[in-house]
Scaffold this motif. Structure first.
Motif, mmCIF file in Angstrom:
data_model
loop_
_atom_site.group_PDB
_atom_site.id
_atom_site.type_symbol
_atom_site.label_atom_id
_atom_site.label_comp_id
_atom_site.label_asym_id
_atom_site.label_seq_id
_atom_site.Cartn_x
_atom_site.Cartn_y
_atom_site.Cartn_z
ATOM 1 N N UNK A 212 56.485 67.412 61.737
ATOM 2 C CA UNK A 212 56.542 65.959 62.497
ATOM 3 C C UNK A 212 55.217 65.339 62.259
ATOM 4 N N UNK A 213 53.953 66.302 62.303
ATOM 5 C CA UNK A 213 52.640 65.717 62.411
ATOM 6 C C UNK A 213 52.386 64.885 60.714
ATOM 7 N N UNK A 214 53.247 65.591 59.717
ATOM 8 C CA UNK A 214 53.064 65.012 58.470
ATOM 9 C C UNK A 214 53.716 63.557 58.485
ATOM 10 N N UNK A 280 65.794 66.932 56.346
ATOM 11 C CA UNK A 280 65.533 66.919 58.074
ATOM 12 C C UNK A 280 65.610 65.797 58.713
ATOM 13 N N UNK A 281 65.598 65.779 59.791
ATOM 14 C CA UNK A 281 65.652 64.447 60.533
ATOM 15 C C UNK A 281 64.539 64.179 61.518
ATOM 16 N N UNK A 282 64.020 63.033 61.708
ATOM 17 C CA UNK A 282 63.114 62.625 62.487
ATOM 18 C C UNK A 282 63.761 62.556 64.145
ATOM 19 N N UNK A 283 62.861 62.472 65.139
ATOM 20 C CA UNK A 283 63.764 62.395 66.418
ATOM 21 C C UNK A 283 64.230 60.956 66.651
ATOM 22 N N UNK A 284 63.937 60.034 65.618
ATOM 23 C CA UNK A 284 64.652 58.550 65.675
ATOM 24 C C UNK A 284 66.018 58.751 64.862
ATOM 25 N N UNK A 285 65.987 59.717 64.252
ATOM 26 C CA UNK A 285 67.667 59.847 63.430
ATOM 27 C C UNK A 285 67.424 59.715 62.218
ATOM 28 N N UNK A 286 66.218 59.071 61.596
ATOM 29 C CA UNK A 286 66.253 58.715 60.208
ATOM 30 C C UNK A 286 65.835 60.096 59.455
ATOM 31 N N UNK A 287 66.381 60.011 58.287
ATOM 32 C CA UNK A 287 66.554 61.264 57.343
ATOM 33 C C UNK A 287 65.203 61.172 56.340
#
Length: 439
Positions: A212-214, A280-287
């Motif tokens: 997530x930090x990256x 993987x997915x970000x919290x906003x749903x984008x891949x």
């Protein structure tokens, strides 16, 4: 408003609005409307400065602009006679700053240590008119405290992130602490392992934070490098590697194992290089897709992850900084029916991003756009994409040779790495095709 005169003042919404009205930043009707509007439970938990910024009130000192968080934080720093500080997570030594105070202490006083040396602590605060914690911190740390004002939202966010990461590393490695050794002994007992387990929740948390930090820092690559006693994590951002964190060697090995599991690689094989992929997915749903590569080194496996973010790859020319004469020359080159256009530059400089942006502009129903890539970095429906497979003899040169028989108008070669590929690319350009590639 000096701190000494108002040492115990907690910032509240009515008081802040009154100050902003008296200093000409907002109008009295806007202030009254905010005070009279009921707040949701989430808004009630916000720092009053963050809440005011979220309301986007007109800034009377800059007509046409809203009163944003940056303006309000600068105002608070000026009126409290403190310096303004922008928290850059890339520059914060998380291990050092989280040692000087507990999470509960930082959260209670809405402060966060952002720099720590042997003599001094630089502490960002969201409550510049409270001073009770300062003497206590100087006494327990044995260091002088220098205070700065930072965006309250940043302090709240990074306070949670930094302490969560430090807690996970301590829990996974048994670093000296209140119960670190006991926890680690129990972990060894339960798992019957010498090192922390890759599926341990602490390791899962560290890997989640790392990715997530990256993503937040818009990194193009993540390097996890083992050293004699530690593991070093670095991000490549805008072509430059930035040190991010250092992990105990056992934790570093477990993080690498966790990523190898996610990338469907052989965890037991540590003697030869391997490749893998993670989606993987970000919290906003984008891949987001990551390509993994391991390499045995003197102190263990080095792992590098290349991040393929579809949002980054699908940029406009304006986002890339191409404008004016440069954009005109670029579009003139791409508008020719044949020839070869090469994009060059160091790792992470945006070569592939530039090619994808160009292809998206060129791809239409009138032309056949085909690519040969290793790997396919972004799936795009408007052109035909082919993946290199060295194990079956499908390399760049063979791919170009095949594409020549597919009636192409435009050919994109992911990268020209050898003489044969270069010869095939030039041959394709000379026989009536537009070839674009990178070096």
């Amino acid at each position: 408003m000096a701190v000494s005169k108002m040492a115990d003042r907690i910032l509240d919404l009515p008081g802040l609005l009154e100050d902003l009205v008296s200093q000409g930043y907002i109008s009295r009707p806007d202030a009254n409307r905010l005070i009279g509007t009921p707040r949701t439970a989430e808004q009630a938990q916000m720092h009053p400065l963050t809440y005011i910024a979220s309301c986007e009130l007109p800034n009377l000192k800059k007509p046409g602009k809203a009163l944003d968080a940056a303006t309000l934080t600068q105002w608070l720093a000026d009126t409290s006679s403190h310096g303004l500080y922008h928290i850059d997570p890339l520059k914060v030594n998380v291990a050092a700053v989280t040692e000087v105070m507990s999470f509960q202490f930082a959260k209670r006083h809405q402060i966060l240590c952002v720099e720590a040396s042997k003599e001094m602590l630089l502490v960002a605060t969201a409550q510049p008119y409270t001073a009770g914690w300062e003497e206590q911190l100087e006494h327990t740390s044995g260091r002088t405290v220098q205070r700065v004002v930072a965006d309250p939202a940043d302090i709240k966010r990074y306070c949670t992130e930094f302490y969560s990461l430090a807690h996970s590393i301590t829990g996974a490695s048994g670093l000296k602490g209140t119960s670190g050794a006991n926890n680690f002994e129990q972990l060894l007992e339960l798992g019957n392992l010498k090192d922390p387990e890759a599926n341990d929740q602490h390791i899962v948390n560290i890997v989640d934070w790392l990715l997530q930090h990256a993503f937040d820092q818009r990194a193009s690559d993540i390097h996890i490098e083992p050293r004699r006693d530690i593991g070093r994590i670095r991000f490549r951002i805008d072509g430059i590697l930035h040190p991010i964190h250092e992990l105990p060697d056992a934790v570093n090995a477990a993080v690498t194992s966790r990523l190898k599991i996610l990338g469907r690689m052989n965890v037991a094989e540590k003697r030869k290089p391997q490749d893998g992929r993670i989606k993987t997915k970000r919290p906003d749903g984008s891949e987001v897709e990551l390509r993994l590569s391991t390499l045995p080194t003197a102190f263990g496996e080095k792992l590098v992850m290349r991040i393929f973010d579809p949002e980054v790859l699908a940029r406009s020319y304006n986002d890339l900084g191409l404008a004016g004469d440069d954009l005109e020359r670029w579009q003139t080159m791409l508008g020719r029916p044949n020839g070869i256009v090469l994009v060059t530059g160091p790792t992470g400089s945006g070569k592939t991003t530039t090619l994808y942006t160009a292809l998206k502009q060129l791809a239409s129903t009138e032309v056949n756009v085909s690519t040969i890539e290793d790997p396919i970095e972004m799936v795009e429906e408007s052109f035909n994409q082919t993946q290199v497979h060295h194990s079956i003899g499908l390399d760049f040169a063979a791919g170009i040779r095949t594409l020549m028989r597919q009636d192409p108008d435009i050919i994109m070669v992911g990268e020209i790495r050898d003489l044969e590929t270069a010869q095939m690319a030039v041959q394709a350009a000379l026989t009536g095709h537009l070839v674009i590639s990178t070096l």
